[in-house]
Design a protein around this motif. Sequence first.
Motif, PDB file in Angstrom:
ATOM      1  N   PHE A   1     -67.059   3.400   6.943  1.00 46.50           N
ATOM      2  CA  PHE A   1     -67.971   2.349   5.994  1.00 46.50           C
ATOM      3  C   PHE A   1     -67.693   1.094   6.503  1.00 46.50           C
ATOM      4  O   PHE A   1     -66.138   0.907   6.402  1.00 46.50           O
ATOM      5  CB  PHE A   1     -68.367   2.063   4.672  1.00 46.50           C
ATOM      6  N   THR A   2     -68.458   0.577   7.797  1.00 42.84           N
ATOM      7  CA  THR A   2     -67.818  -0.760   8.854  1.00 42.84           C
ATOM      8  C   THR A   2     -68.745  -2.249   8.054  1.00 42.84           C
ATOM      9  O   THR A   2     -69.996  -1.844   7.832  1.00 42.84           O
ATOM     10  CB  THR A   2     -67.828  -0.218  10.234  1.00 42.84           C
ATOM     11  N   GLN A   3     -67.752  -2.926   7.609  1.00 41.12           N
ATOM     12  CA  GLN A   3     -68.614  -4.061   7.007  1.00 41.12           C
ATOM     13  C   GLN A   3     -69.157  -4.625   8.657  1.00 41.12           C
ATOM     14  O   GLN A   3     -68.456  -4.935   9.189  1.00 41.12           O
ATOM     15  CB  GLN A   3     -67.999  -4.967   6.304  1.00 41.12           C
ATOM     16  N   LEU A   4     -70.295  -5.628   7.518  1.00 43.01           N
ATOM     17  CA  LEU A   4     -70.969  -6.156   8.965  1.00 43.01           C
ATOM     18  C   LEU A   4     -71.051  -7.664   8.701  1.00 43.01           C
ATOM     19  O   LEU A   4     -71.181  -7.883   7.405  1.00 43.01           O
ATOM     20  CB  LEU A   4     -72.693  -5.993   9.180  1.00 43.01           C
ATOM     21  N   SER A   5     -70.857  -8.737   9.509  1.00 42.60           N
ATOM     22  CA  SER A   5     -71.094  -9.723   8.990  1.00 42.60           C
ATOM     23  C   SER A   5     -72.702 -10.495   9.367  1.00 42.60           C
ATOM     24  O   SER A   5     -73.233  -9.902   9.855  1.00 42.60           O
ATOM     25  CB  SER A   5     -70.501 -10.760  10.436  1.00 42.60           C
ATOM     26  N   LEU A   6     -72.969 -11.653   8.055  1.00 45.95           N
ATOM     27  CA  LEU A   6     -74.597 -12.147   8.062  1.00 45.95           C
ATOM     28  C   LEU A   6     -75.079 -12.485   9.486  1.00 45.95           C
ATOM     29  O   LEU A   6     -76.299 -11.994   9.979  1.00 45.95           O
ATOM     30  CB  LEU A   6     -74.831 -12.892   7.204  1.00 45.95           C
ATOM     31  N   ASP A   7     -74.450 -12.657  10.158  1.00 41.72           N
ATOM     32  CA  ASP A   7     -74.430 -13.664  11.686  1.00 41.72           C
ATOM     33  C   ASP A   7     -75.011 -12.447  12.582  1.00 41.72           C
ATOM     34  O   ASP A   7     -75.521 -13.072  14.097  1.00 41.72           O
ATOM     35  CB  ASP A   7     -73.701 -13.912  12.108  1.00 41.72           C
ATOM     36  N   ARG A   8     -74.953 -11.426  12.329  1.00 40.40           N
ATOM     37  CA  ARG A   8     -75.171  -9.905  13.634  1.00 40.40           C
ATOM     38  C   ARG A   8     -76.508  -9.404  13.388  1.00 40.40           C
ATOM     39  O   ARG A   8     -77.369  -8.791  13.419  1.00 40.40           O
ATOM     40  CB  ARG A   8     -74.198  -9.208  14.351  1.00 40.40           C
ATOM     41  N   LEU A   9     -76.951  -9.596  12.022  1.00 37.34           N
ATOM     42  CA  LEU A   9     -78.374  -9.301  12.072  1.00 37.34           C
ATOM     43  C   LEU A   9     -79.892 -10.729  11.126  1.00 37.34           C
ATOM     44  O   LEU A   9     -79.612 -11.963  11.220  1.00 37.34           O
ATOM     45  CB  LEU A   9     -78.047  -9.054   9.913  1.00 37.34           C
ATOM     46  N   ASN A  10     -80.672  -9.811  11.729  1.00 32.04           N
ATOM     47  CA  ASN A  10     -82.087 -10.684  11.413  1.00 32.04           C
ATOM     48  C   ASN A  10     -82.888 -10.103  10.188  1.00 32.04           C
ATOM     49  O   ASN A  10     -83.299  -8.478  10.810  1.00 32.04           O
ATOM     50  CB  ASN A  10     -82.616 -10.926  12.639  1.00 32.04           C
ATOM     51  N   TYR A  11     -83.828 -10.569   9.453  1.00 27.65           N
ATOM     52  CA  TYR A  11     -84.031 -10.125   8.506  1.00 27.65           C
ATOM     53  C   TYR A  11     -84.943 -11.028   7.391  1.00 27.65           C
ATOM     54  O   TYR A  11     -84.388 -12.553   7.998  1.00 27.65           O
ATOM     55  CB  TYR A  11     -83.586  -9.035   7.278  1.00 27.65           C
ATOM     56  N   ASP A  12     -85.811 -10.323   7.104  1.00 27.65           N
ATOM     57  CA  ASP A  12     -86.787 -11.655   6.261  1.00 27.65           C
ATOM     58  C   ASP A  12     -86.408 -12.172   5.310  1.00 27.65           C
ATOM     59  O   ASP A  12     -86.380 -11.459   4.503  1.00 27.65           O
ATOM     60  CB  ASP A  12     -88.353 -11.232   6.407  1.00 27.65           C
ATOM     61  N   GLU A  13     -85.621 -13.195   5.498  1.00 27.96           N
ATOM     62  CA  GLU A  13     -84.737 -13.436   4.128  1.00 27.96           C
ATOM     63  C   GLU A  13     -86.027 -14.149   2.757  1.00 27.96           C
ATOM     64  O   GLU A  13     -85.568 -14.782   1.721  1.00 27.96           O
ATOM     65  CB  GLU A  13     -84.023 -14.815   4.260  1.00 27.96           C
ATOM     66  N   ARG A  14     -87.519 -14.723   3.301  1.00 25.77           N
ATOM     67  CA  ARG A  14     -88.066 -14.077   1.960  1.00 25.77           C
ATOM     68  C   ARG A  14     -88.234 -13.183   1.107  1.00 25.77           C
ATOM     69  O   ARG A  14     -88.377 -12.985  -0.218  1.00 25.77           O
ATOM     70  CB  ARG A  14     -89.191 -14.375   2.190  1.00 25.77           C
TER      71      ARG A  14
END
Length: 197
Positions: free
Chosen positions: A82-95
């Motif tokens: 289980f590797t933690q990701l940083s938010l700057d690597r992700l795209n998703y609908d923030e709504r």
Amino acid sequence: MDYIFAYGSLLNHYSRTHYSGINANPVLATIHGWSRSWCAAYPDEGATYAGAIVDHGAELDGILIATEVDQGLLEREREYRFTQLSLDRLNYDERELTVSSTDRIFICETVDPKRPSQQLPLPQSYVDTCLVGCFELNGLDGIARFIDQTTAWECVWLNDRDSHIYPRSSRISTFRAKQIDDLLEQKGVLKNRISIT
């Protein structure tokens, strides 16, 4: 709150709810710098499944699901880290989802990638479970993108549609199975497949 970036069988509603009790609504997401391959060996199940590996030029579609990283999930994903990701690597609908700075997002990383083999083949029931999940989320386009974003299709497959060896598989209709087979054929990923029964 903990989130999992799911990219394999957890894409499938039946598989994640029935076998893991994960009932949170999935949010479509894309992660940059990772790719998916048939490379996660499960010797105790006699099979190889989807795994994620760091790949700086790649992007990978999946879903974000809120869930506790508990013993049941750790057991299901026991051959991964289980590797933690940083938010700057992700795209998703923030709504659709609000992730705070204290929340954790994990990806199940393959620690020791290995191609499917005669001893640990890629089960068709697992492929079907993943691709039915893609259809649920994004129709035939979702299936097509999964195929395009996945490597190591030239491997040993086990045709187990009639007697699933994948223990967390979902149901699949004859119609959906044909759609999947037709797309796999169109994408040309079957030509170097080694089939065993």
